[in-house]
Design a protein around this motif. Structure first.
Motif, PDB file in Angstrom:
ATOM      1  N   GLY A  32       0.718  -1.081   0.027  1.00 50.45           N
ATOM      2  CA  GLY A  32      -0.123  -0.130  -0.006  1.00 50.45           C
ATOM      3  C   GLY A  32       0.893   1.421  -0.103  1.00 50.45           C
ATOM      4  O   GLY A  32       2.221   1.150  -0.446  1.00 50.45           O
ATOM      5  N   ASP A  33       0.391   2.171   0.214  1.00 46.89           N
ATOM      6  CA  ASP A  33       0.903   3.849   0.160  1.00 46.89           C
ATOM      7  C   ASP A  33       1.296   4.392   1.379  1.00 46.89           C
ATOM      8  O   ASP A  33       1.703   5.351   1.338  1.00 46.89           O
ATOM      9  CB  ASP A  33      -0.019   4.730  -0.584  1.00 46.89           C
ATOM     10  N   ASP A  34       1.544   3.645   2.611  1.00 43.42           N
ATOM     11  CA  ASP A  34       1.592   3.994   3.934  1.00 43.42           C
ATOM     12  C   ASP A  34       3.228   4.200   3.846  1.00 43.42           C
ATOM     13  O   ASP A  34       3.917   3.341   4.085  1.00 43.42           O
ATOM     14  CB  ASP A  34       1.174   3.043   4.951  1.00 43.42           C
ATOM     15  N   PRO A  35       3.578   5.513   4.008  1.00 47.60           N
ATOM     16  CA  PRO A  35       5.198   5.445   4.013  1.00 47.60           C
ATOM     17  C   PRO A  35       5.911   5.135   5.043  1.00 47.60           C
ATOM     18  O   PRO A  35       6.922   4.166   4.849  1.00 47.60           O
ATOM     19  CB  PRO A  35       5.403   7.200   4.005  1.00 47.60           C
ATOM     20  N   ALA A  36       5.333   5.105   6.430  1.00 52.53           N
ATOM     21  CA  ALA A  36       5.975   4.304   7.471  1.00 52.53           C
ATOM     22  C   ALA A  36       6.136   2.836   7.221  1.00 52.53           C
ATOM     23  O   ALA A  36       7.001   2.174   7.605  1.00 52.53           O
ATOM     24  CB  ALA A  36       5.164   4.728   8.656  1.00 52.53           C
ATOM     25  N   LEU A  37       4.984   2.328   6.515  1.00 56.70           N
ATOM     26  CA  LEU A  37       5.049   0.901   6.608  1.00 56.70           C
ATOM     27  C   LEU A  37       5.925   0.507   5.491  1.00 56.70           C
ATOM     28  O   LEU A  37       6.479  -0.436   5.748  1.00 56.70           O
ATOM     29  CB  LEU A  37       3.461   0.484   6.292  1.00 56.70           C
ATOM     30  N   ARG A  38       6.240   1.334   4.451  1.00 57.42           N
ATOM     31  CA  ARG A  38       6.911   0.928   3.300  1.00 57.42           C
ATOM     32  C   ARG A  38       8.219   1.002   3.805  1.00 57.42           C
ATOM     33  O   ARG A  38       9.188   0.173   3.460  1.00 57.42           O
ATOM     34  CB  ARG A  38       6.843   1.799   2.111  1.00 57.42           C
ATOM     35  N   ALA A  39       8.576   1.976   4.653  1.00 52.47           N
ATOM     36  CA  ALA A  39       9.851   2.180   5.228  1.00 52.47           C
ATOM     37  C   ALA A  39      10.204   0.723   6.114  1.00 52.47           C
ATOM     38  O   ALA A  39      11.530   0.471   6.207  1.00 52.47           O
ATOM     39  CB  ALA A  39       9.970   3.479   6.009  1.00 52.47           C
ATOM     40  N   ALA A  40       9.158   0.425   6.909  1.00 51.20           N
ATOM     41  CA  ALA A  40       9.498  -0.822   7.686  1.00 51.20           C
ATOM     42  C   ALA A  40       9.761  -1.859   6.886  1.00 51.20           C
ATOM     43  O   ALA A  40      10.705  -2.647   7.279  1.00 51.20           O
ATOM     44  CB  ALA A  40       8.271  -1.051   8.516  1.00 51.20           C
ATOM     45  N   TYR A  41       9.012  -2.144   5.795  1.00 51.72           N
ATOM     46  CA  TYR A  41       9.407  -3.381   4.908  1.00 51.72           C
ATOM     47  C   TYR A  41      10.746  -3.200   4.375  1.00 51.72           C
ATOM     48  O   TYR A  41      11.439  -4.115   4.052  1.00 51.72           O
ATOM     49  CB  TYR A  41       8.270  -3.544   3.952  1.00 51.72           C
ATOM     50  N   ARG A 334      -5.666  -7.813  -0.332  1.00 44.68           N
ATOM     51  CA  ARG A 334      -6.390  -6.613  -0.450  1.00 44.68           C
ATOM     52  C   ARG A 334      -5.601  -5.494   0.443  1.00 44.68           C
ATOM     53  O   ARG A 334      -5.197  -5.842   1.519  1.00 44.68           O
ATOM     54  CB  ARG A 334      -7.867  -6.702  -0.080  1.00 44.68           C
ATOM     55  N   PRO A 335      -5.699  -4.319  -0.084  1.00 40.97           N
ATOM     56  CA  PRO A 335      -5.155  -3.109   0.795  1.00 40.97           C
ATOM     57  C   PRO A 335      -5.667  -2.936   2.104  1.00 40.97           C
ATOM     58  O   PRO A 335      -6.741  -3.485   2.365  1.00 40.97           O
ATOM     59  CB  PRO A 335      -5.447  -1.695  -0.094  1.00 40.97           C
ATOM     60  N   ARG A 336      -5.029  -2.713   2.869  1.00 45.08           N
ATOM     61  CA  ARG A 336      -5.239  -2.899   4.473  1.00 45.08           C
ATOM     62  C   ARG A 336      -6.192  -1.478   4.851  1.00 45.08           C
ATOM     63  O   ARG A 336      -5.953  -0.391   4.369  1.00 45.08           O
ATOM     64  CB  ARG A 336      -3.968  -2.655   5.347  1.00 45.08           C
ATOM     65  N   GLU A 337      -7.287  -1.868   5.545  1.00 43.89           N
ATOM     66  CA  GLU A 337      -8.125  -0.854   5.827  1.00 43.89           C
ATOM     67  C   GLU A 337      -7.579   0.024   6.992  1.00 43.89           C
ATOM     68  O   GLU A 337      -6.934  -0.566   7.788  1.00 43.89           O
ATOM     69  CB  GLU A 337      -9.477  -1.732   6.400  1.00 43.89           C
ATOM     70  N   ALA A 338      -8.141   1.084   7.210  1.00 44.37           N
ATOM     71  CA  ALA A 338      -7.654   2.031   8.367  1.00 44.37           C
ATOM     72  C   ALA A 338      -8.059   1.315   9.662  1.00 44.37           C
ATOM     73  O   ALA A 338      -9.085   0.768   9.791  1.00 44.37           O
ATOM     74  CB  ALA A 338      -8.431   3.588   8.102  1.00 44.37           C
ATOM     75  N   ARG A 339      -7.168   1.392  10.564  1.00 49.39           N
ATOM     76  CA  ARG A 339      -7.491   1.027  11.914  1.00 49.39           C
ATOM     77  C   ARG A 339      -7.336   2.054  13.157  1.00 49.39           C
ATOM     78  O   ARG A 339      -6.852   3.066  12.747  1.00 49.39           O
ATOM     79  CB  ARG A 339      -6.645  -0.284  12.057  1.00 49.39           C
ATOM     80  N   ALA A 340      -7.880   1.704  14.081  1.00 48.37           N
ATOM     81  CA  ALA A 340      -8.041   2.652  15.310  1.00 48.37           C
ATOM     82  C   ALA A 340      -6.451   3.023  15.657  1.00 48.37           C
ATOM     83  O   ALA A 340      -5.810   2.019  15.340  1.00 48.37           O
ATOM     84  CB  ALA A 340      -8.655   2.253  16.339  1.00 48.37           C
ATOM     85  N   PRO A 341      -5.990   3.993  16.271  1.00 52.24           N
ATOM     86  CA  PRO A 341      -4.714   4.571  16.504  1.00 52.24           C
ATOM     87  C   PRO A 341      -4.292   3.311  17.497  1.00 52.24           C
ATOM     88  O   PRO A 341      -5.167   3.097  18.326  1.00 52.24           O
ATOM     89  CB  PRO A 341      -4.466   5.773  16.710  1.00 52.24           C
ATOM     90  N   ALA A 342      -2.937   3.263  17.592  1.00 50.74           N
ATOM     91  CA  ALA A 342      -2.438   2.212  18.774  1.00 50.74           C
ATOM     92  C   ALA A 342      -2.809   2.673  19.902  1.00 50.74           C
ATOM     93  O   ALA A 342      -2.677   3.940  20.405  1.00 50.74           O
ATOM     94  CB  ALA A 342      -0.886   2.117  18.669  1.00 50.74           C
ATOM     95  N   VAL A 343      -3.003   2.072  20.949  1.00 50.64           N
ATOM     96  CA  VAL A 343      -3.332   2.261  22.516  1.00 50.64           C
ATOM     97  C   VAL A 343      -2.127   2.272  23.190  1.00 50.64           C
ATOM     98  O   VAL A 343      -1.088   2.118  22.436  1.00 50.64           O
ATOM     99  CB  VAL A 343      -4.236   1.315  23.253  1.00 50.64           C
ATOM    100  N   PRO A 344      -1.961   3.305  24.308  1.00 48.32           N
ATOM    101  CA  PRO A 344      -0.795   3.466  24.823  1.00 48.32           C
ATOM    102  C   PRO A 344      -0.097   2.112  25.274  1.00 48.32           C
ATOM    103  O   PRO A 344      -0.595   1.040  25.102  1.00 48.32           O
ATOM    104  CB  PRO A 344      -1.165   4.306  25.977  1.00 48.32           C
ATOM    105  N   ALA A 345       1.259   2.272  25.316  1.00 51.94           N
ATOM    106  CA  ALA A 345       2.382   1.094  25.444  1.00 51.94           C
ATOM    107  C   ALA A 345       2.039   0.509  26.608  1.00 51.94           C
ATOM    108  O   ALA A 345       2.355  -0.837  26.715  1.00 51.94           O
ATOM    109  CB  ALA A 345       3.419   1.603  25.497  1.00 51.94           C
TER     110      ALA A 345
END
Length: 630
Positions: A32-41, A334-345
């Motif tokens: 997909g087009d998520d820059p952070a995800l592409r950087a991780a891969y 399929r492209p990943r759907e938007a998900r809720a932001p991560a909860v605190p650590a």
């Protein structure tokens, strides 16, 4: 895949021809087009290419859309290995770091994202390809224990360790091929071929990294192998190249080469993964050639094959794999759907799944209360009488098998309700192939339907298959293996279905495995014990059968689990299998509690912890465990 040629930290010089820098649309459309995800891969790809060029070359042989997932899996495996191998801190701190990484992964899986790029890519891979990465917990736990150092007394403990670290990662790649829709589950003729190949992978890895491990005070070879060459263990601990050390290395490279050379490994497999595995085996043999040629330098630096040697394997493999994959369209996730932001650590990690209760019996009847010390651990059932039930009703025999399906489900429900740990059902024997082809076809069709419908999906049931794949349709074998993998972490009832199973056959296979170990110098034939044969049975962790129940009037064991039933209580009932339900299982277990089990002891000295310290009034003596020896 997930071939870890070396798990020691630090960059390595590439011994594989560099791949082109081409980044096609097909490569990233699975991300997909998520820059952070592409950087991780991209980070996972860079680490794979830098730290394990041979693994990177193998990943290049799979379709482009699957490569990011493979990089993520490899990078995650190597990340926790690096934490466990970091000797800049003490063993306790290394174990804490590995444990923290595992706990963080649990949290990240629960929230759907991560601040760590490797875990971010792994979580996305699991979500996108619908992989159940909970199966990796066992492998990660082994790595955590490795932080404190490892010593192995014999080949059995060494194999258990090696397979515990490798098998779960290999299984993730198998699931990935399945989810790609290309029918790429590893279609093995024998499970033993698969695990022996992985033993060769691990031994090659250890020989390659011998210098790095010795520098850290680790010697990951079994004492059983070292004892054959007196003095070599002391020489290795002082990093001395001696005749004993040279003889040990020669013997182990020979053994590893035999293990990775498995002609049956790719039998029946799609040509795409077959090329990958063939190339992998070739690279392993090239690595072993480098180990053989290293001589004293093996104790100072990891040997590497030459660029020319690896090019002779990798370059033609790329052409073969391109042709092979062109024959099969690969499903792009399929492209990943938007998900809720991560909860605190500080949020808690993912909880264990909550399973449903089995549906109640229509009568409302509940199971009897059985004291824990009288409850059998393992009940095995010969489901006999399907054909006679049908014949008495003027129906074809296969209708009896279809009716018997409901009874089998009832037994699973009843086992869960009463708290039974192991239930084994005799579904199809190796002798049943003598029957009419229409009947066999109907049985296989019922198996397909059960595997597809899978009525126990929401129950805490671990499914296992016991038998041979030969003669079974490949789609049935693949479906059974898939159910095994997807339920392997469930801890309630273990349901084993014996399909294309023969008792004498499994003992013969175990004897053949022992003979191979004697031939390879791993085992002294005069020192073989019962435990050695048991460990080489196809299901070595299956507990002995406490109660063997057969329906349908016949009173024989029919070549069913002869090793495991040597001290089983025998229970025969006249009901045809389709006439039974969970209440009959409860009656069988209740009858078991009335038996006195002595395992060859006298009536005055029963075996502690077994049902019945004395025969209850008015009940029969123990069947098959009278005063005769054994």
């Amino acid at each position: 895949m997930i071939l870890v040629f070396s798990t020691s930290p630090g960059p390595r010089r590439s011994a594989v021809p560099r791949a082109g820098r081409r980044t096609t649309r097909s490569l990233w459309e699975a991300v997909g087009d998520d820059p952070a995800l592409r950087a991780a891969y991209r980070l996972c790809r860079a680490r794979t290419k830098r730290q394990d060029p041979a693994e990177y070359a193998l990943i290049q042989l799979v379709p482009a859309v699957m490569r990011p997932a493979c990089w993520a899996l490899w990078a995650a495996a190597n990340a926790i290995d690096d934490l466990a191998d970091d000797h800049s801190v003490d063993a306790e701190r290394r174990a804490e770091r590995v444990g923290a990484w595992i706990a963080a992964l649990d949290h990240d899986v629960a929230t759907g994202s991560s601040t760590d790029p490797v875990r971010r890519a792994l979580v996305d891979t699991a979500w996108r390809w619908r992989l159940d990465i909970s199966g990796l917990h066992g492998a990660m736990a082994v790595v955590r224990r490795d932080s404190h150092g490892q010593r192995f007394a014999d080949w059995n403990s060494w194999r258990a360790w090696g397979r515990g670290t490798l098998l779960p990662w290999f299984d993730q790649v198998r699931d990935l091929f399945d989810k790609a829709g290309a029918g790429m589950a590893l279609r093995l003729d024998r499970q033993e071929v698969y695990t022996t190949f992985l033993d060769g992978v691990r031994l090659t890895d250890i020989l390659t990294d011998l210098s790095a491990d010795l520098a850290q005070g680790d010697l990951l070879l079994p004492g059983q192998a070292l004892d054959r060459f007196p003095g070599c263990e002391d020489d290795l601990s002082h990093r001395r190249w001696s005749p004993a050390t040279a003889a040990l290395v020669t013997d182990l490279t020979r053994l590893a080469r035999a293990w990775v050379t498995q002609p049956a490994l790719a039998h029946g497999m799609h040509p795409g993964p077959a090329v990958v595995l063939d190339t992998m085996a070739g690279l392993l043999r090239a690595q072993l050639d480098a180990v053989d040629a290293a001589g004293p330098a093996l104790l100072r630096t990891p040997p590497r094959p030459s660029v020319a040697a690896t090019a002779r394997l990798v370059v033609p493999a790329r052409a073969r794999s391109a042709l092979a994959w062109s024959l099969t369209p690969v499903t792009v996730p399929r492209p990943r759907e938007a998900r809720a932001p991560a909860v605190p650590a500080q949020s808690p990690p993912a909880r264990r799944p909550v399973f449903d209760r089995p549906p109640p019996h229509p009568s409302g009847e509940q199971p009897p209360r059985i004291p824990a010390d009288r409850m059998p651990t393992h009940v095995a059932v010969i489901m006999d009488g399907n054909g006679r039930w049908a014949r008495h009703r003027g129906l074809p025999r296969h209708e009896g098998h279809r009716a018997g399906r409901a009874a089998a489900r009832e037994m699973v429900y009843g086992a869960l309700e009463i708290g039974l740990r192991h239930l084994t059902l005799y579904t199809l024997s190796t002798e049943n192939w003598k029957r009419d082809g229409e009947e066999i076809g109907a049985i296989l069709d019922i198996l397909r339907e059960e595997l597809e419908d899978y009525p126990f999906q929401d129950l805490d049931v671990r499914v296992r298959w016991h038998g041979r794949p030969e003669r079974l349709p490949q789609d049935v074998v693949d479906s059974m293996r898939l159910r095994e993998r997807t339920t392997r972490d469930r801890t309630g009832l273990t349901l084993t279905t014996c399909i294309n199973y023969g008792g004498r056959d499994e003992i013969t296979r175990a004897a053949a495995a022992l003979a191979r170990r004697v031939r390879d110098g791993e085992l002294d034939p005069d020192a073989i014990r019962e435990e050695d044969l048991a460990r080489h049975l196809p299901q070595p962790d299956m507990p002995d059968v406490d109660l063997l129940w057969r329906t349908g009037t016949e009173q024989r064991v029919s070549n069913f689990l002869p090793w495991h039933t040597s001290y089983a209580e025998l229970y025969f009932t006249p009901d045809h299998w389709p006439e039974t339900d969970r209440r009959h299982l409860w009656q069988a277990i209740d009858e078991y509690t009335r038996r006195q089990r002595r395992h060859g002891a006298s009536a005055d000295s029963p075996v502690p912890g077994t049902p019945g310290t004395a025969p209850p009034s008015g009940t029969a003596e123990d069947v098959g465990t009278s005063d005769v020896p054994g």
